[in-house]
Design an enzyme around this catalytic site. Structure first.
Site, PDB file in Angstrom:
ATOM      1  N   LYS A 106     -26.405  17.621  20.600  1.00 54.22           N
ATOM      2  CA  LYS A 106     -25.369  17.105  20.032  1.00 54.22           C
ATOM      3  C   LYS A 106     -24.998  15.875  20.810  1.00 54.22           C
ATOM      4  CE  LYS A 106     -22.863  18.574  16.563  1.00 54.22           C
ATOM      5  NZ  LYS A 106     -23.205  19.535  15.615  1.00 54.22           N
ATOM      6  N   GLY A 218      -9.881  21.710   5.392  1.00 56.16           N
ATOM      7  CA  GLY A 218     -10.828  20.664   5.822  1.00 56.16           C
ATOM      8  C   GLY A 218     -11.411  20.128   4.512  1.00 56.16           C
ATOM      9  N   TYR A 219     -11.142  18.648   4.328  1.00 51.63           N
ATOM     10  CA  TYR A 219     -11.825  18.177   3.390  1.00 51.63           C
ATOM     11  C   TYR A 219     -12.717  17.085   3.643  1.00 51.63           C
ATOM     12  CZ  TYR A 219     -11.851  18.869  -2.010  1.00 51.63           C
ATOM     13  OH  TYR A 219     -12.318  19.090  -3.062  1.00 51.63           O
ATOM     14  N   GLY A 220     -13.452  17.105   4.490  1.00 52.62           N
ATOM     15  CA  GLY A 220     -14.454  16.038   4.977  1.00 52.62           C
ATOM     16  C   GLY A 220     -15.678  16.188   3.782  1.00 52.62           C
ATOM     17  N   ASN A 221     -16.770  15.816   4.344  1.00 54.47           N
ATOM     18  CA  ASN A 221     -18.048  16.145   3.527  1.00 54.47           C
ATOM     19  C   ASN A 221     -18.497  17.551   3.529  1.00 54.47           C
ATOM     20  OD1 ASN A 221     -21.177  16.414   3.983  1.00 54.47           O
ATOM     21  ND2 ASN A 221     -20.718  14.529   2.902  1.00 54.47           N
ATOM     22  N   GLY A 223     -16.357  20.311   3.629  1.00 52.23           N
ATOM     23  CA  GLY A 223     -15.348  21.002   2.623  1.00 52.23           C
ATOM     24  C   GLY A 223     -15.256  20.637   1.128  1.00 52.23           C
ATOM     25  N   TYR A 224     -15.423  19.433   0.968  1.00 50.75           N
ATOM     26  CA  TYR A 224     -15.464  18.780  -0.363  1.00 50.75           C
ATOM     27  C   TYR A 224     -16.599  19.371  -1.105  1.00 50.75           C
ATOM     28  CZ  TYR A 224     -16.700  15.968  -4.242  1.00 50.75           C
ATOM     29  OH  TYR A 224     -16.972  15.221  -5.526  1.00 50.75           O
TER      30      TYR A 224
HETATM   31  N1  GLU Z   1     -23.978  17.912  12.409  1.00 51.49           N
HETATM   32  C1  GLU Z   1     -24.567  18.672  11.494  1.00 51.49           C
HETATM   33  C2  GLU Z   1     -24.686  20.228  12.049  1.00 51.49           C
HETATM   34  O1  GLU Z   1     -23.565  20.304  12.834  1.00 51.49           O
HETATM   35  C3  GLU Z   1     -26.164  18.408  11.178  1.00 51.49           C
HETATM   36  C4  GLU Z   1     -27.136  18.391  12.348  1.00 51.49           C
HETATM   37  C5  GLU Z   1     -28.492  17.767  11.910  1.00 51.49           C
HETATM   38  O2  GLU Z   1     -28.503  17.382  10.579  1.00 51.49           O
HETATM   39  O3  GLU Z   1     -29.248  17.346  12.735  1.00 51.49           O
HETATM   40  O4  GLU Z   1     -25.229  21.164  11.703  1.00 51.49           O
END
Ligand code: GLU
Length: 420
Positions: A106, A218-221, A223-224
């Site tokens: 991450k 939460g209404y980002g990607n 949540g929506y």
């Molecule tokens: N950020 C997303 C997660 O937390 C996707 C990670 C990805 O597609 O590599 O799972």
């Protein structure tokens, strides 16, 4: 939100509990409680007014026993090394549980992207990817979108990498725009997957999701698309919130109309057909069948767990429930479909995109969506069955089952490699 809870401490607690449950040795904790590599970089960026601002950023590579590291990059004003490490550990479990050939990673930049111009954002994104270019790659570490990043940011990442490495490596990032090897289904994947997982558990509990009331925080990607898909499945979405507050209507809200208002005015709270406005805290404590936390970590804690009235919590966000809160929920008989299961749709679809890039673009959107749905169904059933058959469900929640399956696979891979 103030960081009273350290997500890294929470993540280590969850690992500790799983190691005890599986009867594994201390060396397993020693190896898995710390990332294999943590890179911190400082990024000087020329702002539009000619001044220079320096941003701090990280990439945490938690574990690579199962394959190259995989996980998103978030842009957030409060992100820090511990948060990024925790998120990378959760990616290891998520990827393992989903049966993907990936380890966990991450990244994060401490920035409020809403305060930057598109040009500043492009320079920052390219500076970040250039700075981490030695440790990423299609077979090393494959970033993707996370909180406040999107396909445009992935396009900048790809371009920065192509310039440094003097070649076109489409598979170095996923969640790209369609023109650059991305797939349509990746946009909806996380929230869609969350809805599929919720539906499968609802079938076990109530015979189906139809008519069940849902609150989404939460209404980002994520949540929506969770709200939209649950609505299409026949559930009744009665409450929605974003960082500015929430709205409630017992007759149900139309997720698309609410999204339109958010896009046009900046928040869901301006939606005219709500009968009541709510705070985020009030939304979490609503009397609903299903609660979907879809924002950030540590929103369900020992301070409010006792007041939660939902029967089922389906985690679209990463790490929304602390271990202390989970113990309270379990005692109350509230079922938690954990993040590493419920929000895996994003990375499952990322894997399909990555495979497709390496095959020169072969997989159709239709095929991708049905593979994604099938995998979410299989994974949910796998965790449910383990929970029901192997654990005392009055003492353990679904998370314990998901962690047991995920950690066990990583441990087996590490043994085979001779690491432990
Ligand atoms: N950020 C997303 C997660 O937390 C996707 C990670 C990805 O597609 O590599 O799972």
């Amino acid at each position: 939100m103030t960081m009273v809870h350290d997500p890294y401490e929470e993540a280590k607690k969850q690992l500790r509990q799983t190691i005890e449950l599986l009867g594994l040795g201390e060396e397993v904790y020693e190896v898995l409680s710390v990332p294999e590599r943590l890179l911190q970089v400082r990024l000087p960026v020329k702002m539009d007014d000619g001044t220079v601002k320096v941003f701090i950023a990280w990439r945490s590579q938690h574990n690579s026993a199962l394959g190259p590291y995989k996980g998103g990059v978030r842009y957030h004003p409060e992100t820090n090394a511990h948060e990024v490490i925790a998120l990378s550990m959760w990616m290891t479990w998520k990827n393992s549980l989903a049966g993907l050939p990936y380890g966990g990673g991450k990244g994060g930049i401490r920035v409020d992207p809403h305060k930057l111009s598109p040009g500043e954002l492009e320079r920052l994104s390219k500076a970040y990817f250039e700075a981490i270019s030695d440790i990423v790659g299609p077979d090393q570490d494959i970033p993707a979108p996370d909180v406040y990043t999107n396909p445009q940011v992935m396009a900048w990442f790809l371009d920065a990498y192509s310039r440094v490495k003097r070649g076109q490596y489409l598979a170095v990032v996923t969640g790209k725009p369609l023109e650059l090897g991305g797939m349509q289904t990746r946009i909806i994947a996380t929230g869609y997957g969350t809805a599929v997982s919720a539906r499968e558990v609802a079938k076990k509990l109530w015979g189906g999701i139809e008519g069940k009331t849902v609150a989404v925080q939460g209404y980002g990607n994520a949540g929506y698309y969770a709200a939209k898909t649950l609505h299409e499945m026949g559930a009744k979405v009665v409450a929605i919130s974003d960082s500015k507050g929430g709205i409630y209507n017992p007759d149900g809200l139309d997720p698309d109309e609410v999204k339109k208002v958010k896009n046009e005015t900046g928040s869901v709270i301006n939606y005219p057909k709500a009968v009541k406005k709510l705070t985020n805290e009030e939304l979490l404590e609503l009397e609903v069948d299903v609660l979907v936390p879809a924002a950030i970590e540590n929103v369900i804690t020992e301070a409010n767990a006792d007041k939660i009235k939902a029967k089922l919590i389906v985690e679209a966000a990463n790490g929304p429930t602390t271990p202390e809160a989970e113990a309270i929920l379990t005692k109350k008989g509230i079922i938690v479909v954990p993040d590493i299961l419920a929000n895996a749709g994003g990375v499952i679809m990322s894997h399909i995109e990555w495979v497709n890039n390496r095959m020169g673009g072969w997989i159709t959107e239709e095929e991708a969506k049905s593979r994604l749905e099938q995998k979410m169904i299989n994974n949910t059933i796998k965790v449910w069955d383990y929970w029901q058959k192997k654990l005392d469900t009055s003492k353990y929640n679904m998370r314990a089952a998901a962690y047991a399956i995920a950690v066990d696979r990583v441990v087996r891979a590490m043994k085979l490699r001779g690491w432990i």
